[in-house]
Write an enzyme that holds these catalytic residues in place. Structure first.
Site, PDB file in Angstrom:
ATOM      1  N   GLU A   1       0.836  -1.213   0.000  1.00 22.80           N
ATOM      2  CA  GLU A   1       0.000   0.000   0.000  1.00 22.80           C
ATOM      3  C   GLU A   1       0.862   1.251   0.000  1.00 22.80           C
ATOM      4  O   GLU A   1       0.730   2.118   0.864  1.00 22.80           O
ATOM      5  CB  GLU A   1      -0.952  -0.023   1.195  1.00 22.80           C
ATOM      6  CG  GLU A   1      -1.810  -1.261   1.208  1.00 22.80           C
ATOM      7  CD  GLU A   1      -2.995  -1.209   2.164  1.00 22.80           C
ATOM      8  OE1 GLU A   1      -2.995  -0.361   3.070  1.00 22.80           O
ATOM      9  OE2 GLU A   1      -3.917  -2.016   1.979  1.00 22.80           O
TER      10      GLU A   1
ATOM     11  N   GLU B   1      -3.809  -9.044  -0.158  1.00 23.00           N
ATOM     12  CA  GLU B   1      -4.286  -8.885   1.213  1.00 23.00           C
ATOM     13  C   GLU B   1      -5.801  -8.953   1.129  1.00 23.00           C
ATOM     14  O   GLU B   1      -6.411  -8.232   0.338  1.00 23.00           O
ATOM     15  CB  GLU B   1      -3.813  -7.540   1.758  1.00 23.00           C
ATOM     16  CG  GLU B   1      -3.674  -7.523   3.256  1.00 23.00           C
ATOM     17  CD  GLU B   1      -3.122  -6.190   3.748  1.00 23.00           C
ATOM     18  OE1 GLU B   1      -1.981  -5.840   3.403  1.00 23.00           O
ATOM     19  OE2 GLU B   1      -3.858  -5.510   4.472  1.00 23.00           O
TER      20      GLU B   1
HETATM   21  C1  GAL Z   1      -4.213  -2.898   5.282  1.00 18.37           C
HETATM   22  C2  GAL Z   1      -2.716  -2.791   5.547  1.00 18.37           C
HETATM   23  C3  GAL Z   1      -2.290  -3.730   6.667  1.00 18.37           C
HETATM   24  C4  GAL Z   1      -3.226  -3.579   7.821  1.00 18.37           C
HETATM   25  C5  GAL Z   1      -4.608  -3.897   7.353  1.00 18.37           C
HETATM   26  C6  GAL Z   1      -5.660  -3.913   8.430  1.00 18.37           C
HETATM   27  O1  GAL Z   1      -4.710  -1.835   4.544  1.00 18.37           O
HETATM   28  O2  GAL Z   1      -1.989  -3.118   4.407  1.00 18.37           O
HETATM   29  O3  GAL Z   1      -0.978  -3.449   7.048  1.00 18.37           O
HETATM   30  O4  GAL Z   1      -3.132  -2.299   8.294  1.00 18.37           O
HETATM   31  O5  GAL Z   1      -4.977  -2.919   6.409  1.00 18.37           O
HETATM   32  O6  GAL Z   1      -6.911  -4.217   7.884  1.00 18.37           O
END
Ligand code: GAL
Length: 841
Positions: A434, A519
């Site tokens: 991100e 993710e």
């Molecule tokens: C994402 C991020 C992660 C964590 C996650 C929590 O956007 O890449 O590091 O913060 O959200 O949902």
């Protein structure tokens, strides 16, 4: 007599010549001294003296310890500290010193210290001379002691770490939290991370291994050397077996003080392939000779396997499609903090494996080397990641990687690749997560630059990046700067959505671009909570943050789009810090630069509310498994999907709700079957079949009455698995289960003991919160206890801790060097106590 002595002497000489290894890597973890300045655990500050790096600095009263060491995890938790970094006092200035001697007989050697990672801003001195520095706490690095080493005298290596202003979105840990080795070799030797084994062609009959090697000449004259390579089979315990290939000696001219590269092509007949079920590995050895005398022998393990990411058919391992059933994980080991312990890590991986997880994302930084060694052996595919930001910071104080990026990113990324490139488990290099620059066209070149760095050091694996807000970024052009496109939350309503994966695949220009969910989900829950109290989240697995999705939504998108390679769920384990939805820090809620001004305003208001409620939460709720390693319900939802051949069925919630008699209490079933029948006290509540894109079976209107819930699952019409959940009686006793009963006396090995609170018949009391007193006699010690409660502010070292929803974890270590027996005793008021004997060998 004289003859005997002579023979003994001769034998001894022979032995030392024979045994004297040309490349020694000694454990350098033991016998360090530690002092902490700057911020102290109680919030006060202690002035840092001058000249701590000098040899004669008085350190006699410093604390003695062995590495790895994380000074933050020692606590205490403090309510006033940030929840996002775990409410632990990890900020400070830590000094480590170690006195050591080197025998005069080692006069001609070169000496290095290899740090697997030191958090953070490391500076290293030897005998008062600065010999190295490394700001990024997750990078492995080497310092050269040779110019300043004293033979036969006291040497002092001093390390200063500074986390005072470090910016992090999670608990980073603090200290020399990974292993350290003293490396000794001859002046002509294989360079640091100097062997790279690739496998350019593999067939049933023959595997070709190309061994690239860099050899350093640290002498002031040119050297004409010879070198050779061999390949051995490796067994599961890293023991080399049969030699399967060897080269003849080649010669090389080395200029003074220069490094030179060479390579070998060796054939291995009928190579055993590495895959996630058969983790066959080999060991390459490079032998270096000066005047025909062996001066170095360097060993590196590798595997024969092919990987391909495709646009149309997902990810292929050895030509066969393998769905990436992955989890993202931060580096902490729960109650042990960031301090690396291979047994704790292995336990985590075992638990993930039992769920069917086959892939790991090292979010969002270089992992400990042990993670890759274990992944090779246990059969995981790894997305090896470098950074959480590039030049634009993601933390309020801006002191995250952004402040080192310009000076260090090439070195840090290069070293990650050089260190990890021989692991068959590593399937892609991720430059980051991100990255805020992902939104600006004029910054996309940075992603290309990272890909170029990656290609400079390894062309056998693709470059990737976890890119968020795919509704915008998957079509913006940024995605054309990676080899495989990682989409964060593509199935979330916030920044992804229905059919996004397919749109990505169909998009003009993406004809050859593979994609995957880098993710996914971010579902939040607390183990064992269904009608949760304050600062807990229901374990019905129906709560997602605005950017996330439920597991089911991701499954559906993956099933609709089989050309996508799979997913990495956020997260396998709960971790220290980032306690969303009770995170009173702005880093997650507000760092999505795609928010409209109105949305941003709403998020700000939400945040203010959270801040007002002063949440005690200090660890995340994202885990499929809690911080103590106890599976939450969601574990079984993933297991049902990821291990379809394992007959299993799981019921939730527990069935102990004295206050809900007569009230509607939904019941869900997770099963690898396709159908299930639910019974309450012998009466059928109906048989349900999973519809298309349905992954859990729900009975939403069950009226609670105590007793017994039973599930019978079916697959293809045949009985597949069954399970029972019973209302327990009142808590009556404690039950202990150890993950092993023999412990090594090395001060490193760990036993994990689960304590359950049960009724008199042994049924787990799923709401029990009894305070449990743990004590241990003999040669063992309690390192930490935990219960998975994300709101507990009791230091992990405490041997007294309440059970949380029926469970407690006790972590035991042997006192170093003491063999014998130890006995863990667990007691709680009014309950029958329990004991666990452990042999220490
Ligand atoms: C994402 C991020 C992660 C964590 C996650 C929590 O956007 O890449 O590091 O913060 O959200 O949902």
């Amino acid at each position: 007599m004289k003859r005997k002595l002579l023979v003994a002497l001769l034998l001894c000489c022979l032995k030392s010549v024979y045994c004297q290894s040309v490349h020694v890597e000694d454990n350098f973890d033991r016998g360090w001294l530690f002092a902490r300045y700057g911020s102290q655990p109680d919030g006060s500050s202690k002035a840092e003296p001058e000249q701590v790096f000098q040899t004669n600095f008085k350190d006699a009263d410093w604390r003695q310890l062995n590495l790895p060491h994380d000074w933050g995890i020692e606590g205490p938790f403090r309510e006033d500290l940030d929840g996002k970094t775990g409410k632990l006092p990890w900020r400070g200035i830590g000094w480590y010193r170690k006195h050591f001697t080197i025998a005069p007989s080692e006069k001609r050697k070169q000496f290095y210290v290899d740090f697997d990672g030191a958090m953070a801003n490391a500076e290293v001195w030897l005998n008062g001379h600065k010999i190295g520095e490394r700001p990024y706490g997750y990078s492995s690095f080497r310092v050269d002691l040779t110019p300043h080493i004293l033979l036969g005298k006291d040497n002092v290596i001093a390390v200063r770490l500074n986390t005072e202003e470090l910016g992090s979105r999670w608990y980073p840990g603090a200290g020399i939290y990974r292993h350290v080795r003293l490396v000794k070799n001859n002046p002509v030797h294989v360079g640091h991370w100097g062997v790279f084994v690739t496998t350019p062609s593999i067939s049933d009959k023959k595997g070709v291994a190309k061994i690239d090697v860099a050899i350093d000449n640290n002498t002031s004259k040119g050297q004409s050397i010879s070198y050779a390579a061999e390949i051995y089979q490796l067994d599961a315990n890293d023991k080399p077996g049969k030699k399967v290939a060897s080269s003849s000696k080649q010669s090389m001219q080395l200029a003074a003080l220069k490094s030179q590269t060479g390579n070998f092509i060796l054939d291995v007949s009928q190579p055993l392939l590495w895959d996630i079920e058969h983790t066959n590995r080999y060991q390459a050895r490079v032998l270096v000779y000066v005047n025909n005398k062996l001066v170095d022998e360097y060993r590196e393990s590798f595997g024969f396997r092919t990987i391909q990411f495709t646009h149309d058919n997902g990810f292929l391992l050895n030509g066969k499609r393998v769905q990436l059933n992955g989890t993202c994980n931060h580096h902490d080991l729960g109650a042990l903090g960031a301090a690396m312990n291979i047994h704790a890590l292995e336990r985590q991986l075992r638990i993930l494996k039992s769920m069917g997880c086959n892939a790991l994302r090292t979010s969002h930084n270089p992992p400990a080397p042990e993670l890759l060694a274990l992944a090779d052996k246990m059969g995981f595919l790894v997305m090896d990641e470098a950074f959480d930001c590039f030049r634009i910071s993601k933390t309020k104080n801006k002191n995250d990687y952004a402040c080192w990026f310009d000076q260090w990113h090439e070195t840090d990324l290069r070293d990650l690749i050089l260190r990890d490139r021989n692991h068959p488990s590593v399937i892609m290099w991720s430059s980051g997560n991100e990255i805020p620059e992902q939104y600006s066209k004029d910054k996309f070149y940075l992603f290309a630059e990272m890909r170029n760095i990656i290609r400079k050091y390894d062309t056998t694996r693709p470059a990737t990046c976890g890119i968020s807000a795919p509704n915008k970024t998957a079509f913006s052009g940024v995605e054309l700067n990676v080899d495989v496109h990682g989409m964060n939350y593509a199935s979330g309503k916030g920044y992804g959505g229905d059919g996004l994966y397919q749109r990505f695949l169909d998009f003009n220009g993406h004809e050859h671009l593979p994609g995957y969910g880098s993710e996914t989900s971010s579902t939040i829950s607390t183990r064992g909570e269904y009608f949760p109290g304050r600062f807990q989240v229901s374990s019905y697995d129906l709560t997602e943050p605005g950017w996330g999705s439920l597991p089911d939504a991701e499954f559906k998108e993956l099933d609709r789009t089989p050309a996508i390679c799979g997913e990495f769920v956020w997260t396998g384990f709960d971790y220290l810090g980032e306690p969303t939805p009770f995170n009173s820090d702005a880093s997650v809620l507000l760092n999505h630069s795609t928010l409209s001004p109105e949305e941003l305003e709403k998020e700000k208001q939400k945040l203010e509310q959270i801040q007002k409620s002063r949440p005690p939460s200090r660890s995340s709720y994202f885990g499929i498994i809690d911080l103590a390693g106890f599976p939450k319900d969601r574990f079984y939802l993933y297991q049902a999907r990821w291990r379809p051949d394992l007959p299993m069925v799981h019921i939730l919630p527990h069935w102990n709700f004295p206050n809900r008699i007569g009230k509607v209490t939904p019941v869900f079933i997770y099963t690898s079957g396709d159908e299930a029948e639910l019974f309450l006290n012998g009466k059928s509540l109906g048989r349900k079949k999973k519809g298309q894109y349905e992954y859990r079976l729900r009975w939403d209107s069950v009226v609670y009455e105590p007793g017994e819930l039973k599930a019978i699952a079916y697959k293809n019409g045949k009985r597949w698995a069954d399970t029972l959940v019973k209302t327990s009686g009142t808590a009556a006793r404690l039950k202990v289960t150890a993950d092993k009963t023999v412990l090594k006396a090395d001060g490193v090995d760990l036993v994990f003991v689960t304590v359950d609170v049960t009724d008199k018949d042994g049924i787990i009391m799923p709401t029990a919160k009894d305070t449990i007193h743990c004590s241990i006699g003999g040669a063992g010690g309690i390192v930490a206890t935990d219960n998975g409660d994300p709101t507990s502010l009791l230091a992990f070292a405490s041997p007294v801790r309440p059970a949380f929803n029926g469970k407690l974890l006790v972590i035991i270590k042997a006192k170093s060097g003491t063999k014998g027996r130890c006995r863990l005793l667990v007691k709680a008021n009014g309950l029958r106590s329990a004991e666990q004997a452990i042999d220490i060998r």
